[in-house]
Structure formats: C-alpha cells, structure tokens
Enzyme design. Sequence first.
Site, short mmCIF file in Angstrom:
data_model
loop_
_atom_site.label_atom_id
_atom_site.label_comp_id
_atom_site.label_asym_id
_atom_site.label_seq_id
_atom_site.Cartn_x
_atom_site.Cartn_y
_atom_site.Cartn_z
N ARG A 306 0.85 -1.20 0.00
CA ARG A 306 0.00 0.00 0.00
C ARG A 306 0.88 1.24 0.00
NH1 ARG A 306 -5.08 -2.10 2.39
NH2 ARG A 306 -5.22 -4.04 1.21
N GLU A 308 0.14 4.18 0.52
CA GLU A 308 -0.56 5.28 1.19
C GLU A 308 0.38 6.06 2.12
OE1 GLU A 308 -5.02 3.97 2.04
OE2 GLU A 308 -3.55 2.39 2.33
N ARG A 314 -1.21 2.05 13.05
CA ARG A 314 -1.77 0.81 12.53
C ARG A 314 -1.65 0.62 11.02
NH1 ARG A 314 -6.91 -0.58 13.26
NH2 ARG A 314 -8.00 -0.01 11.38
N HIS A 315 -0.89 1.46 10.36
CA HIS A 315 -0.72 1.30 8.91
C HIS A 315 0.74 1.05 8.53
CE1 HIS A 315 -4.68 3.33 8.87
NE2 HIS A 315 -4.86 2.62 7.78
N GLU A 457 -10.29 -2.47 13.87
CA GLU A 457 -10.62 -3.34 12.75
C GLU A 457 -9.41 -4.18 12.34
OE1 GLU A 457 -10.02 -1.89 8.99
OE2 GLU A 457 -10.14 -4.02 8.59
N SER A 460 -11.66 -7.06 6.77
CA SER A 460 -12.79 -6.67 5.96
C SER A 460 -13.17 -7.87 5.13
CB SER A 460 -12.43 -5.51 5.03
OG SER A 460 -12.58 -4.30 5.71
N ARG A 508 -1.58 -6.74 12.37
CA ARG A 508 -2.65 -6.19 13.23
C ARG A 508 -3.19 -7.22 14.21
NH1 ARG A 508 -6.64 -2.17 9.79
NH2 ARG A 508 -4.98 -0.76 9.16
#
Lengths: 534, 534
Positions: A306, A308, A314-315, A457, A460, A508
Amino acid sequence: MDPSEPTEDSKTLSKKAAKKEAAKAEKLKRQQEAAAAKAAADLSLADDPLGANYGDIPITDLQSNSITGRRWTAVGSLEEGFKDRTVLIRGRAQTIRAVSKNMAFVVVRDGRNTVQCVVTASEGVVSQQMVKYVTGINRESFVDVEGVVSVPENPIKGASQQVEVQVRKIYCVNRSLPQLPFNIEDAARSETDFEKAEQDGEQLVRVNQDTRLNNRVLDMRTPTNNAIFRVSSQVKSIFSQFLLSEGFVWIDSPKLIAGSSEGGSAVFKLDYKGQPACLAQSPQLHKQMAICGDFGRVFEIGPVFRAEDSFTHRHLCEFTGLDVEMEIKEHYSEVMDIVDRFFVTLFDTLNEKCKKELDAIRRQYPFEPLKYLPKTLKLTFEEGVQMLKESGVDVDSLGDLSTETERKLGQLVLEKYGTEFYILHRYPLAVRPFYTMPCFDNQAYSNSFDVFIRGEEIISGAQRVHEPELLTTRARACGIDIKTISTYIDSFRYGAPPHGGFGVGLERVVMLFCALNNIRKTSLFPRDPLRLAP
Amino acid sequence: MDPSEPTEDSKTLSKKAAKKEAAKAEKLKRQQEAAAAKAAADLSLADDPLGANYGDIPITDLQSNSITGRRWTAVGSLEEGFKDRTVLIRGRAQTIRAVSKNMAFVVVRDGRNTVQCVVTASEGVVSQQMVKYVTGINRESFVDVEGVVSVPENPIKGASQQVEVQVRKIYCVNRSLPQLPFNIEDAARSETDFEKAEQDGEQLVRVNQDTRLNNRVLDMRTPTNNAIFRVSSQVKSIFSQFLLSEGFVWIDSPKLIAGSSEGGSAVFKLDYKGQPACLAQSPQLHKQMAICGDFGRVFEIGPVFRAEDSFTHRHLCEFTGLDVEMEIKEHYSEVMDIVDRFFVTLFDTLNEKCKKELDAIRRQYPFEPLKYLPKTLKLTFEEGVQMLKESGVDVDSLGDLSTETERKLGQLVLEKYGTEFYILHRYPLAVRPFYTMPCFDNQAYSNSFDVFIRGEEIISGAQRVHEPELLTTRARACGIDIKTISTYIDSFRYGAPPHGGFGVGLERVVMLFCALNNIRKTSLFPRDPLRLAP
C-alpha cells in the site's frame, strides 16, 4: 500508549535520544577498549599452561572443518537434572562481570534463555589469565562454554535458568563490536522498571522506536521481540492448518500486476520489461479468479503493498495479508462462520501453545488476555449505530465509522456482551468497494462485514458480486471507468459461483491480540512512508 | 517434451492456433445461440404447470436472501450408498447432450468430480419444456440440481462418480457465455488421446500454452491443473509443518528493499516515496539478519522477483521461494541434513496423501514416480566431475555445470545409485556468491551445495560467511563495491553465529516431482518477460 514509543514526534525525540546514547556508548567503548588492551597486554606477559582452555576461535576453524560429534546443550534445557554433568553450550555473552582477579560471571544467552556461567581461578583447572580473558569479551559476542552444572542454594535473579555453569573452557566464536547502539537490557525494560528506577533515584536509558528499528538486528534479541515473532509464526501455522483442514487450497497469486490494482488506494508503480505494472495491493482479483477456476475455497499468505501516506500506529506500506475466498451456497454468513471458527481456534491455541511467549511480551508490555466468546458475537451495522446513538455518540447511519467511533463501539460491546472480539456486518453499501454484493432487502446496505479486536478493525470481508452485469452497474455507480477493470469483470463471464471472502492483516492481529500500541512492533522489518530500511 | 506445449515458438504457433480456434468457436457460438433462441421461443409458447422446477435464478435471489438450511451434497461423495435418496448438488454443467425431446444428459462437475444427471420427461414430474430448458444451458454455467440417485447397471464412462442423478429440479445459478475460448475437455487431453484419435482418423483440438494462460480461469478447471495446485498447496503445508516441528520460526521479510538487492541478477526497480527501491530477489539479507537477531532457525514462504530475460522452461520473473536459514554448530552438513529429511518427508507425504492428485496429473501427463533414497545421496562436486569425465563428458573442474551437463550427471547418478534426488556439494568457490563460506582445506572450493531432482537444480544452499572482515575480503575479491553492501556487512558486526541455509523454488519442486515439462504449468499466474497478465 507506552510513552517510550512516541508515534507523532518520534523523529525529534529519536535525534535527542540518539545523541545521548551515542555519547554514552562512546564512553563505554573507550572503557571497554582500554580494558581489553590491558587484558591483552597482561596476558601476553604470561605463558599460560592452561592457555588451550580459552581464546578466540579463528575463522579458519569455523569453516566446517570437521564433524566432531560433540553435543551442544540448549541453554533452555539446563535444569537441576544436569547437576555435576559437563555441558557444552553456545550463546551470546549477554553480560560479563568481573568480581576479582580470580572470579568473573558471564550470563550466556541462547535465544530466549539465559544461564549464569562462573569463571573461578583454581590451580590446574582455571587460570587467572582465563578470568582476564573472559572479562575482555565484548557483550553480544558468541561464545562456546564448556563447564560443570551446579545448583546454587539461592534462586538466580539475573538469568532464566536456575542452575549455574562452572566454566572449564571458554572460546569466543564471534566477537561483537565493543560499542553497541543500545543495550539489549535497556531495550527490554518495562514501564514498571522505569517507575521503580525513578523511585530509587536511578535514571534508566530509554531506547526509542526509531533507534530500535534502525538497529533491528539488536532489537530483535529482546525476549519480547523474540516472543512476538514466534507468536506471529504460530498465527500463520494455525491459519494455514485450520483452512487446509476445512478443504481450502493454499494458493500464491502474483504480486506483479499489469496496470494498477482494482482497488482505490495508492499503488507502487514500476516498469516491467517496458510494460507499466504495479504491486498488488491485495490478492482480490486473483483469489476470485481461483474461485472461478473451481478451487472452491482458497487462501493465501503473502505480502500486500500500500503506497498510502499513513503515519498512524496501525498502517504499514507492506504487510503480510492472510486472505481467504470461498464459494458460498446461500449466505455470506458462511464466510463469517469461517471467521468465527478460525479466530476462536486461533485465540484458544495461542493461549495454550504460546503461554511462554505471551508471558514474555506481558513482562515488558503488560496486557490483559483478550476477552472473546466461544461463539463469536455478530452485530449488524445498524445495531452498532443504535448502540452508539444510545450512548450519545453522533454517527452517520450510512457512513463509515471513524477509528475513534470504532473504539467507542468496542467499549460498548465489551460492557454489554463481555467480548473484545466481534463481527459487525451489513455495512452501508456506499462505504464498501464496488465489488461488494448489495443486500437483497435494502440497497443502502451490503453483504459485508468488518471484524474487531479491542476496538480496532482487523478484517474486511464480504460476499462479492459474481455476476458481470451487476458488477458493471456497480462499478459505474462508483464512478469507475469500466475499461480499466475489464479483465476483472471478464473473469466472471464463463460461469461464476456466488462467493465471498475476507482479508486479515497479520501484523494487526498480533498487535491487537497482545494489546501492543504500534504495528511496527509486530513487523520484523516495517515499511512506512519514511522507512525502507533495514 | 509435450509437443502441445512449445516453449520456443509458442508466440508464432499461438497466433495460428488462436485464429483457428476463434473461427471454430465463432461457428459454435452461432449454433448455440440459434439453439437457445429456438428453445426460448418454444418454451414461451407453453405455460408449463411444472415451470417452478427449473429456470434461471435471478441475481436478486443470490444476494444472501435467506439461510434455508438446505444441504448441498458434494459430487465427489455421491456413491451407491445414496441410492434412491434425493440430493441437491451445485456444480458446472460440463456437457449437455440432448437425446430426444424427452431426454437429456447433463454432466455436472463440482471441482474435480463429475456426475451424470439425467433429465427424462415424465407426466407430472418432468416436463418436455424442462428438457428443452436444460439443452439451452451453456456449458460451464453453474447449476443447482435436485434429483434422485440411481445406480446404473453398466459402468459410467463420462463421469467420475458411478451413480446417476435422475433430475427433478434444475436451476441455473450463473450462466457462462455460450462461446468458450476452448473446451475444458480439449485442455485436459493427454498425448495418448491424441494418438488414439489420429489412429481413428479423428482430429482433436490442441490448446496451446499461451491460449491456456490467457484464459487461466478456464484452464485451471482441468482435473490436471486442479491437482497440480493442490499438490503445490500440500508442499507448502509439509514445508512449514516440518520446519516448525524442527524449531524453525516462520518469518516474513520485506519485499521492498532500499537500493538494489545484494545479489547479482537484474532487479525490478521502483520509486518508493521518492527513494530508489527494488523488489527483493531473495530474502537472503533479511533471513540472515533474523539469525543475527537470535531466532536460531528461520524459514519463509514468499514471492521472489527476478527481472532476468530468461525464456526457458524453468525460469519465471516471479515465483514462490521456500527459504531456510539456521545457525550451524560445526558443519554445513547440518543444513544438508535438514534438506535430506525435509525432502524425504515431502516425497513420502505427497505419494501418500496426494495419490488422487498425482493420478490426475499422470492421466494427462504420464510420469514415473520419483526415485529417491530413504537417506539422500550426497556427492561432492569433484566426485560429480569425475563421473562426468569418466563417461566422456568434457567439464571444467572449477567451473559451473551447464543445464545439459547437470542432466547428464543426473542420468549417471540414477544409473549408479538408483536415485533421481541427490545433493552435490563443495562447489567451486568461483561460481558461488561472495557470501559463500570457502572450504577450510581448499580455497578453490566452498561450503555450498545444489540439490537436483530428475537432473535439474531445485536448491542452492551454503554455509555463509558470518565474519565481517572475511565477508569484506570476499566481496572485494568478487569485484563488488563495498559501499553498496555496507548494510549487509554491518549486520554481522554485533556478534553473528556460524550459519547457513538454502532456497527452493516451489514451482520447480512441483514441476520436477511430477516430471512436467514447463514451469508455467506449476505457477497459477506465471510471470515471464512477456507475460504480466492475467
């Protein structure tokens, strides 16, 4: 939040701390070098008749010269039963302490376990020169120790094993530099240690996160980190064995993808032999293709990329994805059922098999065992929103939950149902990807779910749209240019079964199961927008 | 070499074949569409009182509308014990054959298994319209079939299950396009099928490799491919479980690496948030760091990226690496011992647990079971060279073996020792990477090994240089700029144990165990210099 692990200001803090540490380390290095020089000089004066019992093993003797049949004993296995037996151990000289000219202590660490080794000068057995040699070994060097196991009267505080080794021979297998970026003991301290030291008027060194990560090879050696990655290893084992036992096939999908991935997030782009390519930001398309290819149920364990710009706790820009996709006969609850049974199995097994590891983590970062139910609680998104509203939280019934709201809901669920692990399903369609199947009874909702541990979370999942026409309609409704996803849509044109799946981030899961405060703690070599090394 | 799978000329051949297929498929499509239109027209004439027993399920009924509690029976479980019982099955309509207005056969496939379903018009039970409806279903569509199991007198040739289902209800869950790029049966034929057809004066369609890979979602559905990737799944399971039981920790190393990987091969480069980065072409550095980080023994299962321009039958630009690294006490034979025991366990387990899969592969691509010894044969490179020379092969005693020479040696070893699996060790130092430990007794050789299956290399392994000074010397001797590998060398400065390891390519193991002729057959979505999709 552990104050030793600042997320926001870590760069600033890290510089200050690094300077301080560097100065300290420099001083230590000078002291150690002086001591080593002195020891060497002293030794050279004497021709020790017991000199063959110690010394540095030259590299030319470590090139697979012979198979001697000697047996090394693991430090962790040393216990009273070994009393009076001669053992050979290999490990790191964790701490070296000279008591007198005639005596020194070396704590030898082998992975997670430590044993106190005693070097006592004794006529014809151990020379004073050997005691000196030992005190000149740099911490973290690898040593081979041969000695006799003894059982002291009083419990040993500075080592995990409750026996001592009376050293007869000691050889340095590989020397560490005298100056370490930080000490393993400092990196292993808990908040309680710091509080206690403060009460005692002592000042302990805090090793901040960037320093740790810059020197991950050292940082990994703390009992906590050793434990964390053993837990992580177990999670993958339990995941794969559970799914294989449920008839899933373990696949590997490609990480090099033509064009850009089907999702919306930023991707890493590269040139592939003249073709534009990107790194897969999920195995979504390919795991669905495997379902259309008649594998029935598949899973994958692999890196997810990712690009991002997330700097949260948490990323990560690269993490290990645990992905599942499966045919469903009637209802996405079949997927949630796998989630339920897998996680209950996972938690049960970790608590049972990784007791030692969880205790080690807990010693540095205390946490309460995760509260979960034997049958996982499922709430609808609407029920969740209702609970939040009733407690006075203002939420958009058809919007996404913020991280903060998710945490709040976690608290409410814990209070009401006594669990920190639950599934929230029937999310608003608008907040899910275009390939999510809408609910049959209300197009504002979708056959999707998120799963939470301790209010955060971790999963998903959803039923996917398996029908090309509806998929096209949904993509258009989401403003996606159909041309860019034609390969994806075409995959479903030669007959596709109803199916669904989910994706879990390994880091996570471990972070939240152990209530750690930062995902960088559960990634062996974390990658974030600023960190690409080591 | 299977002539249906040309490696060299596949591009040229593929175009011709594609044209031919396209023309054929077009004709078929027109026929099918005409038939479907006719069937629909006929049906619309009649108002069938039994109309509720068949038809297409609208997508609005496949959105997790309800949990009915109905039980689907797996096709593979259907056998005589089900006689007279009503079952519900879901699968693909593999072939549909109309016998008359009153009767049609549908072979339903569920993963690897097939069952013959019979639709017979019968007053008040099955209407002629239902028979017509069935003949209008496109091949590869998903259907739900409810019917009564019967046991025919004669064995059934066209399906795996030896029972039939007398259809009472049939619903189309999801329709395939009428025109398939190729037929699953054609993609599943063996050379024997082709030979037999030729003798009978028939012409069967050959599906070439590019056509298969361009339509992998269809290609995956052949019994052979379903079996290949189940074997591949098992290999990973056996690998991870064997190593975990031997005390290894399952790690994940990063694939995004600053600068370029430590090795020599071409790497995929990319921009990482403004920093130059590349994709890891092996987890070499990081698995060694994990050893310096005191995990003792580690392994990894993950993608490996090679930007080489190799178009051989055994190279891919992305493959799944099974990597191992471990402390060694004395000798690299400790690593070879793991190789020996793992592979013997692997082969034993595959032969025992994957019998059904191996038989399926064998039906299309016949192969002899791999010959291996209970204790793996180890030969030195010098012994290998000697064997080659004695048989008249001209080899450089200090050079690398060519692919051809490796094959020849494989033959000689098979003849002399009766094994197709062996370890060749003590390779010349000059042909190994700089981080390979030289032999103690002869600097021209190294503590390294390769492992072969059926004359092809599947593993490279070695003792590594764990000492920074020697590592620097070796790198310089290999002409490497020390600055570019300083991170690598520095990893060993805080104490490093002697260690070694190896890397295996998953796709090669499966390819060679099953004696397949191309690595693209064992990669779910192969990536080579020309192929980046699907």
